[in-house]
Write a protein that holds these residues in place. Structure first.
Motif, PDB file in Angstrom:
ATOM      1  N   LEU A  43       0.807  -1.216   0.000  1.00 29.35           N
ATOM      2  CA  LEU A  43       0.000   0.000   0.000  1.00 29.35           C
ATOM      3  C   LEU A  43       0.844   1.271   0.000  1.00 29.35           C
ATOM      4  O   LEU A  43       0.296   2.377   0.051  1.00 29.35           O
ATOM      5  N   GLY A  50       1.331   6.180   2.416  1.00 32.29           N
ATOM      6  CA  GLY A  50       1.210   4.732   2.552  1.00 32.29           C
ATOM      7  C   GLY A  50       0.655   4.311   3.890  1.00 32.29           C
ATOM      8  O   GLY A  50      -0.156   3.377   3.979  1.00 32.29           O
ATOM      9  N   ASN A  75      -2.936   4.826   3.990  1.00 32.44           N
ATOM     10  CA  ASN A  75      -3.570   3.723   3.256  1.00 32.44           C
ATOM     11  C   ASN A  75      -3.737   2.490   4.141  1.00 32.44           C
ATOM     12  O   ASN A  75      -4.760   1.794   4.089  1.00 32.44           O
ATOM     13  N   VAL A  76      -2.716   2.206   4.951  1.00 34.26           N
ATOM     14  CA  VAL A  76      -2.793   1.052   5.857  1.00 34.26           C
ATOM     15  C   VAL A  76      -3.919   1.249   6.868  1.00 34.26           C
ATOM     16  O   VAL A  76      -4.679   0.307   7.165  1.00 34.26           O
ATOM     17  N   HIS A  96      -7.041   0.588   5.105  1.00 32.81           N
ATOM     18  CA  HIS A  96      -7.134  -0.851   4.874  1.00 32.81           C
ATOM     19  C   HIS A  96      -7.715  -1.573   6.083  1.00 32.81           C
ATOM     20  O   HIS A  96      -8.508  -2.517   5.947  1.00 32.81           O
ATOM     21  N   MET A 113      -8.397   5.352  -0.997  1.00 33.76           N
ATOM     22  CA  MET A 113      -6.966   5.082  -0.927  1.00 33.76           C
ATOM     23  C   MET A 113      -6.190   6.143  -1.702  1.00 33.76           C
ATOM     24  O   MET A 113      -6.645   6.662  -2.718  1.00 33.76           O
ATOM     25  N   THR A 151      -0.574   3.827  -4.241  1.00 36.39           N
ATOM     26  CA  THR A 151      -0.029   2.602  -3.658  1.00 36.39           C
ATOM     27  C   THR A 151       1.106   2.095  -4.547  1.00 36.39           C
ATOM     28  O   THR A 151       1.495   2.740  -5.524  1.00 36.39           O
TER      29      THR A 151
END
Length: 397
Positions: A236, A285, A288-289, A292, A300, A303
């Motif tokens: 990600l 990133g 994004n995690v 997630h 998002m 990535t």
């Protein structure tokens, strides 16, 4: 989750004689520590449950010696100090703890930095992530600890200056999960943090690092891609390299992995500076995690699918064989072929005393940034793929 990856840990084969010597010394130290502490209680075996406040307040922030985020008010950010290891004076080293406790329940993520004292971009990355979080809109909790190794940070050096038996410089990222009754302050500090702060509050964890003094690296992530939960997080990040490897025993992200908590390590460029171009990639990133895992809502960002990513399972070291000025012939992220010349070295007369070539095909992931080097210093790391990574000599630190 098994204790070892099917791939094994390929860094163990480097400098076996030296490692054996260090291992013997470490064993002796541990034995001595065990003998001295054999009649003492073992708090690491039964850490306290729930949050424990010491009653102290530092700069308006309460001090805890154990933390359970379930005890904190939801929908708020909480700023605390964690009471770490005791010094020879009887005082304690403290670490800063920021908890973004979501209004709704959800996953718990732990973000750490400052395990090495010369890694500034890692600290700034975690701070930037935490500054973006609005607990009122979150489902779950994010904990940030940005100054794990406070004594090393005080002098902006990699290792903890331990005073227990005269001055030792100890790499705290070889001490995890630590031992609350260990023979050195870094071991005891790691044990306290891991048992009473980090592990009890983590469903996943990210331990941020950079290159070390005298050596800079690219933007890349280190993690075991054979673990699906880790692979999903690592991919990600919009960064160009992934080191698919479980690396050294004793590193913090492996301590999490050993107790079944998915974890990995981002590496963010050069030490001792803030890389304001590279940091945003890791902030993006990490957000994004969090998305997630359902902690943060929203689309998002970029990535690994949006950049060209090179994945290697080994890092080939090129070590200096002479003293002198180092001239690099390649740059970070450059592709290199086997047999390609990557650096030369000159003595005080300007004569070339050494030339260095790559034995593998891969990408440059790290280079010595200090202009001079003595024999044995790593000059270049090359990320590459080896069918049997356990048989590959890998880089020393």
């Amino acid at each position: 989750m098994p204790d070892k990856s099917p791939k094994g840990i390929d860094r163990r084969n480097l400098l076996k004689a030296s490692i054996a010597t260090v291992g013997a010394a470490a064993a002796a130290a541990v034995a001595a520590g065990t003998a001295n502490a054999q009649d003492a209680p073992t708090p690491s075996a039964n850490p306290p449950s729930g949050t424990v406040y010491t009653g102290d307040v530092i700069d308006g922030k309460k001090v805890v010696s154990a933390l359970d985020v379930n005890d904190l008010e939801p929908g708020k950010k909480h700023l605390l100090y964690f009471q770490g290891v005791e010094m020879p004076t009887g005082q304690h080293w403290y670490v800063s703890v920021t908890v973004a406790k979501g209004a709704k329940p959800g996953k718990r993520g732990v973000l750490t930095s400052g395990v090495h004292g010369d890694e500034m971009s890692s600290i700034h990355t975690v701070q930037a992530v935490m500054n973006q979080l609005d607990p009122a809109q979150m489902s779950g909790t994010v904990i940030a600890v940005t100054d794990v190794s406070s004594p090393a940070l005080e002098s902006m050096q990699r290792r903890w200056p331990n005073q227990g038996r005269g001055l030792d410089l100890i790499d705290m990222n070889r001490e995890w999960p630590g031992n609350e009754n260990g023979a050195t302050a870094p071991s005891r500090h790691a044990g306290l943090l891991f048992n009473r702060l980090l592990r009890p509050n983590a469903d996943f964890a990210i331990d941020f690092h950079t290159g070390t003094t005298g050596f800079e690296v690219t933007a890349f992530n280190i993690g075991g891609m054979d673990v699906p939960e880790v692979k999903a997080m690592v991919e990600l990040y919009p960064v160009g390299q992934i080191f698919d490897n479980h690396v050294y025993p004793g590193v913090l992200h492996n301590a999490f992995m050993d107790v079944g908590i998915p974890s990995f390590t981002p590496e963010i460029g050069a030490p001792r500076v803030l890389d304001l171009e590279m940091i945003p990639l890791f902030v993006e990133g990490t957000m994004n995690v969090l998305k997630h895992h359902g902690i943060v809502a929203g689309p998002m960002g970029r990535t690994g699918k949006d950049v060209t990513v090179f994945v290697g399972n080994s890092a080939f070291p090129i070590l200096a064989t002479a003293g002198g000025l180092v001239e690099h012939l390649v740059k970070l992220n450059d592709k290199v072929g086997a047999g390609q010349k990557v650096a030369i070295q000159r003595n005080s007369f300007g004569e070339v005393v050494a030339e260095y070539t790559s034995s593998v095909a891969g990408e440059i992931t790290g280079q010595r940034s200090d202009a001079m080097s003595e024999p044995g210093n790593p000059l270049v790391f090359i990320l590459f793929n080896k069918p049997k990574p356990e048989d590959v000599p890998v880089y020393p630190e």
